[in-house]
Design a protein around this motif. Structure first.
Motif, mmCIF file in Angstrom:
data_model
loop_
_atom_site.group_PDB
_atom_site.id
_atom_site.type_symbol
_atom_site.label_atom_id
_atom_site.label_comp_id
_atom_site.label_asym_id
_atom_site.label_seq_id
_atom_site.Cartn_x
_atom_site.Cartn_y
_atom_site.Cartn_z
ATOM 1 N N GLY A 125 -10.398 -18.617 -3.491
ATOM 2 C CA GLY A 125 -11.502 -18.507 -4.423
ATOM 3 C C GLY A 125 -11.386 -17.257 -5.273
ATOM 4 N N SER A 126 -10.815 -16.200 -4.746
ATOM 5 C CA SER A 126 -10.674 -14.982 -5.525
ATOM 6 C C SER A 126 -9.282 -14.389 -5.368
ATOM 7 N N ALA A 127 -8.506 -14.976 -4.445
ATOM 8 C CA ALA A 127 -7.235 -14.355 -4.112
ATOM 9 C C ALA A 127 -6.119 -14.777 -5.044
ATOM 10 N N SER A 128 -5.124 -13.963 -5.105
ATOM 11 C CA SER A 128 -3.875 -14.270 -5.786
ATOM 12 C C SER A 128 -2.808 -13.467 -5.080
ATOM 13 N N LEU A 129 -1.571 -13.748 -5.395
ATOM 14 C CA LEU A 129 -0.489 -12.978 -4.786
ATOM 15 C C LEU A 129 -0.574 -11.508 -5.172
ATOM 16 N N ASP A 130 -1.078 -11.231 -6.371
ATOM 17 C CA ASP A 130 -1.220 -9.834 -6.793
ATOM 18 C C ASP A 130 -2.197 -9.087 -5.895
ATOM 19 N N HIS A 133 -0.622 -8.364 -2.519
ATOM 20 C CA HIS A 133 0.343 -7.264 -2.558
ATOM 21 C C HIS A 133 -0.331 -5.907 -2.393
ATOM 22 N N ASP A 134 -1.613 -5.822 -2.697
ATOM 23 C CA ASP A 134 -2.325 -4.548 -2.579
ATOM 24 C C ASP A 134 -2.508 -4.125 -1.129
ATOM 25 N N ARG A 135 -2.500 -5.071 -0.180
ATOM 26 C CA ARG A 135 -2.744 -4.696 1.213
ATOM 27 C C ARG A 135 -1.694 -5.187 2.196
ATOM 28 N N CYS A 136 -0.701 -5.920 1.726
ATOM 29 C CA CYS A 136 0.361 -6.385 2.626
ATOM 30 C C CYS A 136 1.723 -6.067 2.022
ATOM 31 N N ARG A 137 2.654 -5.728 2.883
ATOM 32 C CA ARG A 137 4.019 -5.460 2.446
ATOM 33 C C ARG A 137 4.942 -6.596 2.878
ATOM 34 N N PRO A 138 6.044 -6.795 2.152
ATOM 35 C CA PRO A 138 7.006 -7.821 2.569
ATOM 36 C C PRO A 138 7.505 -7.544 3.982
ATOM 37 N N LEU A 139 7.783 -8.603 4.726
ATOM 38 C CA LEU A 139 8.278 -8.439 6.088
ATOM 39 C C LEU A 139 9.753 -8.063 6.078
ATOM 40 N N PRO A 140 10.177 -7.181 6.972
ATOM 41 C CA PRO A 140 11.593 -6.826 7.041
ATOM 42 C C PRO A 140 12.429 -8.015 7.496
ATOM 43 N N ARG A 141 13.689 -7.979 7.160
ATOM 44 C CA ARG A 141 14.593 -9.075 7.541
ATOM 45 C C ARG A 141 14.629 -9.260 9.046
ATOM 46 N N GLY A 142 14.755 -8.184 9.782
ATOM 47 C CA GLY A 142 14.739 -8.255 11.238
ATOM 48 C C GLY A 142 15.945 -8.984 11.800
ATOM 49 N N SER A 143 15.915 -9.220 13.093
ATOM 50 C CA SER A 143 17.048 -9.853 13.782
ATOM 51 C C SER A 143 16.774 -11.290 14.184
ATOM 52 N N LEU A 144 15.586 -11.791 13.854
ATOM 53 C CA LEU A 144 15.222 -13.135 14.297
ATOM 54 C C LEU A 144 16.032 -14.197 13.566
ATOM 55 N N GLU A 145 16.766 -15.006 14.335
ATOM 56 C CA GLU A 145 17.480 -16.156 13.801
ATOM 57 C C GLU A 145 17.240 -17.342 14.721
ATOM 58 N N ASP A 254 7.819 -14.325 -1.900
ATOM 59 C CA ASP A 254 7.454 -12.981 -2.329
ATOM 60 C C ASP A 254 7.466 -11.974 -1.182
ATOM 61 N N PHE A 255 7.113 -12.437 0.020
ATOM 62 C CA PHE A 255 6.932 -11.507 1.134
ATOM 63 C C PHE A 255 8.015 -11.636 2.215
ATOM 64 N N GLY A 256 9.114 -12.290 1.893
ATOM 65 C CA GLY A 256 10.245 -12.327 2.810
ATOM 66 C C GLY A 256 10.007 -13.126 4.076
ATOM 67 N N MET A 257 9.222 -14.194 3.975
ATOM 68 C CA MET A 257 8.942 -15.039 5.137
ATOM 69 C C MET A 257 9.792 -16.307 5.090
ATOM 70 N N THR A 258 9.990 -16.899 6.246
ATOM 71 C CA THR A 258 10.686 -18.180 6.339
ATOM 72 C C THR A 258 9.641 -19.280 6.487
#
Length: 279
Positions: A125-130, A133-145, A254-258
């Motif tokens: 209703g009010s959200a967007s990716l922008d 981005h103000d309160r969440c950072r992209p997730l690191p690649r990490g070792s999960l496979e 945008d946030f490096g998720m699978t």
């Protein structure tokens, strides 16, 4: 009357099969409102959400919702309880949860507009990716496979663990799995978002966040709201039985998720984060 509602409700129905008619009892998934209130140590109080949910794990639902929206971290919660205020009717006591904070209630100008809703819909209703981005950072690649074989087993393991669905056939589920495909926790609800909130709330109250080494599996489609809640919990991989929405895919990229959709049998579509799927 001051009865705590259960996850199922028994009703009488008339079943018609061909020319055979019989009256019998049937179990339905219970759907009742839950009001989530915030209170502070100085006595201030505010309603932040009203959602239709299946009773059960209500404290986890409240904690998960607040964490996903950035309103209260696990460390910021002093106590959670059902409401005993005099302005709440006895029959509604178990449909009102108060979360007491260590600090003041957040001052969010748009709070009333996008949280007083009929479903737990995150910041829709009010959200967007922008905004995200103000309160969440992209997730690191990490070792999960994950091997495809691990993914293929998730829907069946999720379904077999759905106790209330087995009785009613009318509930969504969200399950948390290890990299080996072991089911850690599962929550059910009439609302997809609520099931995820309950799961995240369980992890938050148990001190398990962030969930950087885990996989979230949902029984329905992957929406923006589900991806946003998974992102806030630090979940790198989200799998869904059905399709994702376009905004869910944008968020994942945008946030490096699978993001894996249409996970059925021995096939699936990987919409983002292909590097975490080992072939």
């Amino acid at each position: 009357m001051n009865t705590r509602p259960g996850p199922t409700t028994r009703v009488r129905i008339r079943e018609i099969s061909g020319a055979v008619v019989r009256d019998r009892r049937d179990d339905l998934a219970t759907e009742e409102p839950l009001e989530i209130r915030l209170s502070s140590l100085d006595g201030a109080r505010r309603t932040v959400a009203i959602t239709m949910r299946t009773p059960g794990h209500d404290f986890e639902l409240a904690a998960g919702f607040l964490h996903g929206e950035g309103l209260a971290s696990p460390e910021g919660v002093a106590a959670i309880g059902y409401c005993t205020d005099e302005d709440v009717a006895p029959e509604a006591r178990y449909n009102t949860v108060t979360v007491r904070l260590h600090g003041p209630i957040p001052d969010l100008p748009a709070l009333d507009r996008h949280f007083l809703t009929s479903s737990a819909c995150g910041v829709c209703g009010s959200a967007s990716l922008d905004v995200l981005h103000d309160r969440c950072r992209p997730l690191p690649r990490g070792s999960l496979e994950l091997a495809p074989e691990v993914l293929y087993a998730l829907p069946d393991r999720l379904r077999k663990a759905q106790g209330v669905f087995g009785k009613t056939g009318g509930l969504h589920a969200a399950g948390l799995f290890t990299r080996a495909g072991e089911l850690i926790a599962l929550r059910e609800d009439v609302g997809r978002h609520n099931a995820v909130d309950k799961l995240v709330g369980w992890a938050a109250l148990d001190g398990r966040l962030p969930l950087a080494e885990h996989v979230l599996m949902v029984s329905g489609r992957a929406s923006y709201e589900i991806m946003q809640k998974a992102l806030a919990a630090g979940v790198p991989v989200v799998c869904a039985v059905s399709a994702p929405s376009s905004l869910a895919v944008d968020l994942a990229r945008d946030f490096g998720m699978t993001l894996v959709g249409f996970l059925r049998g021995e096939r699936c579509n990987v919409y983002a984060g292909q590097e975490r799927i080992s072939l």
